[in-house]
Scaffold this motif. Structure first.
Motif, mmCIF file in Angstrom:
data_model
loop_
_atom_site.group_PDB
_atom_site.id
_atom_site.type_symbol
_atom_site.label_atom_id
_atom_site.label_comp_id
_atom_site.label_asym_id
_atom_site.label_seq_id
_atom_site.Cartn_x
_atom_site.Cartn_y
_atom_site.Cartn_z
ATOM 1 N N TRP A 276 0.840 -1.202 0.000
ATOM 2 C CA TRP A 276 0.000 0.000 0.000
ATOM 3 C C TRP A 276 0.881 1.261 0.000
ATOM 4 C CZ3 TRP A 276 -5.392 0.434 -0.056
ATOM 5 C CH2 TRP A 276 -5.869 1.741 0.097
ATOM 6 N N GLN A 277 1.917 1.221 0.802
ATOM 7 C CA GLN A 277 2.811 2.372 0.904
ATOM 8 C C GLN A 277 3.541 2.636 -0.409
ATOM 9 O OE1 GLN A 277 5.836 1.929 3.899
ATOM 10 N NE2 GLN A 277 6.398 4.077 3.887
ATOM 11 N N ASN A 278 3.919 1.574 -1.109
ATOM 12 C CA ASN A 278 4.710 1.729 -2.335
ATOM 13 C C ASN A 278 3.873 1.826 -3.606
ATOM 14 O OD1 ASN A 278 7.801 1.388 -1.693
ATOM 15 N ND2 ASN A 278 6.749 -0.067 -0.374
ATOM 16 N N PHE A 279 2.729 1.157 -3.627
ATOM 17 C CA PHE A 279 1.943 1.098 -4.866
ATOM 18 C C PHE A 279 0.488 1.533 -4.690
ATOM 19 C CE2 PHE A 279 5.293 -2.149 -5.343
ATOM 20 C CZ PHE A 279 5.903 -1.676 -6.498
ATOM 21 N N ASN A 280 0.128 2.004 -3.513
ATOM 22 C CA ASN A 280 -1.240 2.450 -3.236
ATOM 23 C C ASN A 280 -2.273 1.338 -3.435
ATOM 24 O OD1 ASN A 280 -0.305 5.112 -2.749
ATOM 25 N ND2 ASN A 280 -0.322 5.527 -4.952
ATOM 26 N N SER A 281 -1.859 0.127 -3.191
ATOM 27 C CA SER A 281 -2.763 -1.029 -3.296
ATOM 28 C C SER A 281 -2.204 -2.162 -2.450
ATOM 29 C CB SER A 281 -2.893 -1.486 -4.745
ATOM 30 O OG SER A 281 -3.593 -2.713 -4.822
ATOM 31 N N PRO A 282 -2.990 -2.730 -1.534
ATOM 32 C CA PRO A 282 -2.468 -3.782 -0.664
ATOM 33 C C PRO A 282 -2.219 -5.094 -1.387
ATOM 34 C CG PRO A 282 -4.817 -3.487 -0.283
ATOM 35 C CD PRO A 282 -4.392 -2.392 -1.212
ATOM 36 N N PHE A 283 -2.871 -5.302 -2.528
ATOM 37 C CA PHE A 283 -2.731 -6.557 -3.260
ATOM 38 C C PHE A 283 -2.171 -6.341 -4.668
ATOM 39 C CE2 PHE A 283 -6.440 -7.130 -0.393
ATOM 40 C CZ PHE A 283 -5.869 -8.063 0.456
ATOM 41 N N PHE A 284 -1.428 -5.274 -4.843
ATOM 42 C CA PHE A 284 -0.898 -4.927 -6.160
ATOM 43 C C PHE A 284 -0.203 -6.124 -6.813
ATOM 44 C CE2 PHE A 284 2.413 -3.302 -8.963
ATOM 45 C CZ PHE A 284 1.688 -2.399 -9.737
ATOM 46 N N SER B 232 2.194 0.759 -22.412
ATOM 47 C CA SER B 232 1.205 1.041 -21.368
ATOM 48 C C SER B 232 1.402 2.455 -20.805
ATOM 49 C CB SER B 232 1.308 0.021 -20.235
ATOM 50 O OG SER B 232 2.569 0.084 -19.605
ATOM 51 N N ASN B 233 0.316 3.031 -20.344
ATOM 52 C CA ASN B 233 0.354 4.390 -19.798
ATOM 53 C C ASN B 233 0.124 4.337 -18.289
ATOM 54 O OD1 ASN B 233 0.429 7.182 -19.651
ATOM 55 N ND2 ASN B 233 -1.745 7.418 -20.131
ATOM 56 N N THR B 234 1.128 3.811 -17.587
ATOM 57 C CA THR B 234 1.023 3.654 -16.141
ATOM 58 C C THR B 234 2.174 4.366 -15.453
ATOM 59 O OG1 THR B 234 2.336 1.624 -16.065
ATOM 60 C CG2 THR B 234 -0.034 1.390 -16.481
ATOM 61 N N LEU B 235 2.024 4.601 -14.157
ATOM 62 C CA LEU B 235 3.088 5.249 -13.403
ATOM 63 C C LEU B 235 4.330 4.368 -13.350
ATOM 64 C CD1 LEU B 235 3.971 7.660 -11.740
ATOM 65 C CD2 LEU B 235 2.876 6.637 -9.732
ATOM 66 N N LEU B 236 4.134 3.056 -13.331
ATOM 67 C CA LEU B 236 5.266 2.135 -13.328
ATOM 68 C C LEU B 236 6.073 2.276 -14.614
ATOM 69 C CD1 LEU B 236 6.550 -0.096 -11.596
ATOM 70 C CD2 LEU B 236 5.144 -1.749 -12.817
ATOM 71 N N GLN B 237 5.380 2.360 -15.739
ATOM 72 C CA GLN B 237 6.071 2.533 -17.020
ATOM 73 C C GLN B 237 6.742 3.903 -17.108
ATOM 74 O OE1 GLN B 237 6.725 0.355 -19.232
ATOM 75 N NE2 GLN B 237 7.700 1.765 -20.654
ATOM 76 N N TYR C 96 -6.758 -6.954 -8.419
ATOM 77 C CA TYR C 96 -7.972 -6.195 -8.079
ATOM 78 C C TYR C 96 -7.780 -4.687 -8.273
ATOM 79 C CZ TYR C 96 -8.727 -10.711 -5.868
ATOM 80 O OH TYR C 96 -8.833 -12.055 -5.639
ATOM 81 N N ASN C 97 -7.107 -4.320 -9.348
ATOM 82 C CA ASN C 97 -6.829 -2.902 -9.551
ATOM 83 C C ASN C 97 -8.034 -2.139 -10.079
ATOM 84 O OD1 ASN C 97 -4.691 -1.117 -8.974
ATOM 85 N ND2 ASN C 97 -4.445 -0.690 -11.165
ATOM 86 N N LYS C 98 -9.082 -2.842 -10.461
ATOM 87 C CA LYS C 98 -10.340 -2.153 -10.743
ATOM 88 C C LYS C 98 -10.911 -1.549 -9.472
ATOM 89 C CE LYS C 98 -12.528 -4.071 -14.876
ATOM 90 N NZ LYS C 98 -13.700 -4.843 -15.390
ATOM 91 N N ILE C 99 -10.585 -2.177 -8.344
ATOM 92 C CA ILE C 99 -11.080 -1.712 -7.038
ATOM 93 C C ILE C 99 -10.139 -0.665 -6.448
ATOM 94 C CG2 ILE C 99 -11.668 -2.424 -4.687
ATOM 95 C CD1 ILE C 99 -12.316 -5.198 -5.840
ATOM 96 N N PHE C 100 -8.844 -0.985 -6.386
ATOM 97 C CA PHE C 100 -7.896 -0.114 -5.693
ATOM 98 C C PHE C 100 -7.354 1.011 -6.579
ATOM 99 C CE2 PHE C 100 -7.721 -4.175 -3.401
ATOM 100 C CZ PHE C 100 -8.020 -3.728 -2.127
ATOM 101 N N LYS C 101 -7.395 0.822 -7.895
ATOM 102 C CA LYS C 101 -7.047 1.884 -8.850
ATOM 103 C C LYS C 101 -5.665 2.496 -8.589
ATOM 104 C CE LYS C 101 -11.870 2.997 -9.791
ATOM 105 N NZ LYS C 101 -11.890 2.151 -11.007
#
Length: 372
Positions: free
Chosen positions: A70-78, A301-306, A81-86
């Motif tokens: 969550w701290q690193n990717f803003n999602s506890p299960f990154f 892809s157009n993501t923050l990771l990319q 379920y990124n439709k939920i945590f976005k």
């Protein structure tokens, strides 16, 4: 309490926290409990407290990890379920592997019977296993007997005066195990359909079979003989998956990194889908690794990771750059991928990485293309 049929509920949660794919058995456990008990009030209470206990177990084993994610990717299960945590680090989709799902209604209804011959429907490695198919047959037999009892409206033991039949506790255990098995299988098939994730049901299958045999046959000797015959069939027909083995030695992987100057300040690109992370701990602590094409990362892809990957590639500085890959990955696809990031191979500057797992692993020098 029939909940004592299974291990302490917290253990179910501990398992789910240690390996998220086992969470399907927490669902199966709770669904089985919801249909086990004398009254709805009892069932609701049982499920509620079981859910609390499972949650406590899961928090104990994965609480720290989910907080870190969550701290690193803003999602506890990154990235799941990124439709939920976005999380902006990944596309807003629910990541899943759909390779092994049933392809038609026949496979969906009778999938275990497809496993009785050598195949790769639910695994990357061929195998043959009759266990789930045998459980399926015994379940159908049990349901037929139950329907017969209901239709005839008579207890199955009326014609057996010298046998009192299974006790209520036995029936409760049988009822719970059958429900747990069925619900867990359904959740597995609709969530993963990856065979290695169904190992708990494989382990439970002998108990499943013996309980049904014990319900059908009134005498211990019949139960033992029938069980041994079924188990012999299972043992002598199984052809397990073979993922390969290596000989015992002083090192699990036997990795030997070539002597390269300034390697501790290098950035190493991983351009493919082969699982090579096991090699990383053998490099100097300062070496940086960047995956640029895998299940999570695509150059388009157009993501923050990319975005962060591109920033690393464009960063100016004297630090050396390398590609770590297998020899068959030195192809047009990898060259095009490097070109996308403004990189290219430096002649034939490749050195071999020795490993007991991969015999064709290489480390190749690359460089940034001139901006002119």
């Amino acid at each position: 309490d029939v909940a004592a049929v299974a291990a302490d509920r917290r253990i179910v949660g501990l398992g789910a926290g240690l390996k998220l794919t086992t969470a399907i058995y927490s669902i199966g456990y709770l669904l089985a409990l919801s249909l086990t008990g004398a009254s709805w009030k009892y069932r609701v209470k049982n499920v509620f407290w079981a859910g609390i206990s499972i949650g406590m177990g899961a928090v104990a084993t994965m609480g720290y990890w989910t907080a870190t994610m969550w701290q690193n990717f803003n999602s506890p299960f990154f990235p799941f379920y990124n439709k939920i945590f976005k999380s902006d680090y990944y596309e807003f989709v629910n990541f899943s592997d759909s390779r092994f799902f049933p392809r038609d209604i026949y496979e969906k209804l009778f999938y275990p019977f497809y496993f009785v011959k050598q195949q790769q429907l639910v695994s990357e490695i061929p195998f043959r296993d009759l266990r789930l198919a045998i459980c399926y047959i015994f379940l159908l037999l049990f349901l037929f007997i139950k329907i017969y009892e209901v239709v005839r409206k008579k207890d199955r033991n009326e014609n057996s005066p010298d046998h009192r039949g299974p006790s209520q506790n036995y029936k409760a255990v049988l009822h719970f195990i059958l429900l747990f098995f069925i619900f867990s299988y359904i959740v597995w098939q609709n969530t993963f359909s990856v065979y290695r994730y169904i190992v708990p049901l494989e382990l439970l299958s002998p108990v499943f079979i013996v309980l049904i045999i014990g319900y059908i046959f009134p005498y211990r000797q019949e139960i033992i003989k029938s069980s041994l015959a079924v188990f012999a069939l299972m043992i002598f027909t199984v052809h397990p998956m073979c993922w390969g083995r290596v000989a015992w030695s002083g090192s699990y992987f036997g990795v030997e990194i070539p002597a390269i100057e300034n390697l501790e300040h290098s950035t190493i690109i991983l351009p493919g889908y082969y699982p090579l992370a096991y090699v990383i701990p053998y490099f100097p602590a300062g070496t940086r690794f960047v995956g640029v094409a895998n299940d999570l990362i695509r150059p388009d892809s157009n993501t923050l990771l990319q975005t962060k990957i591109k920033a690393i590639m464009q960063k100016k500085g004297p630090n050396p750059l390398y590609v770590m890959c297998k020899e068959d990955e030195v192809n047009k696809t990898t060259i095009d991928l490097l070109n996308y990031y403004g990189l290219s191979y430096v002649g034939q500057a490749c050195k071999r990485i020795y490993s007991k797992i991969d015999k064709d692993l290489i480390l190749c020098k690359i460089e940034k293309k001139s901006s002119s």
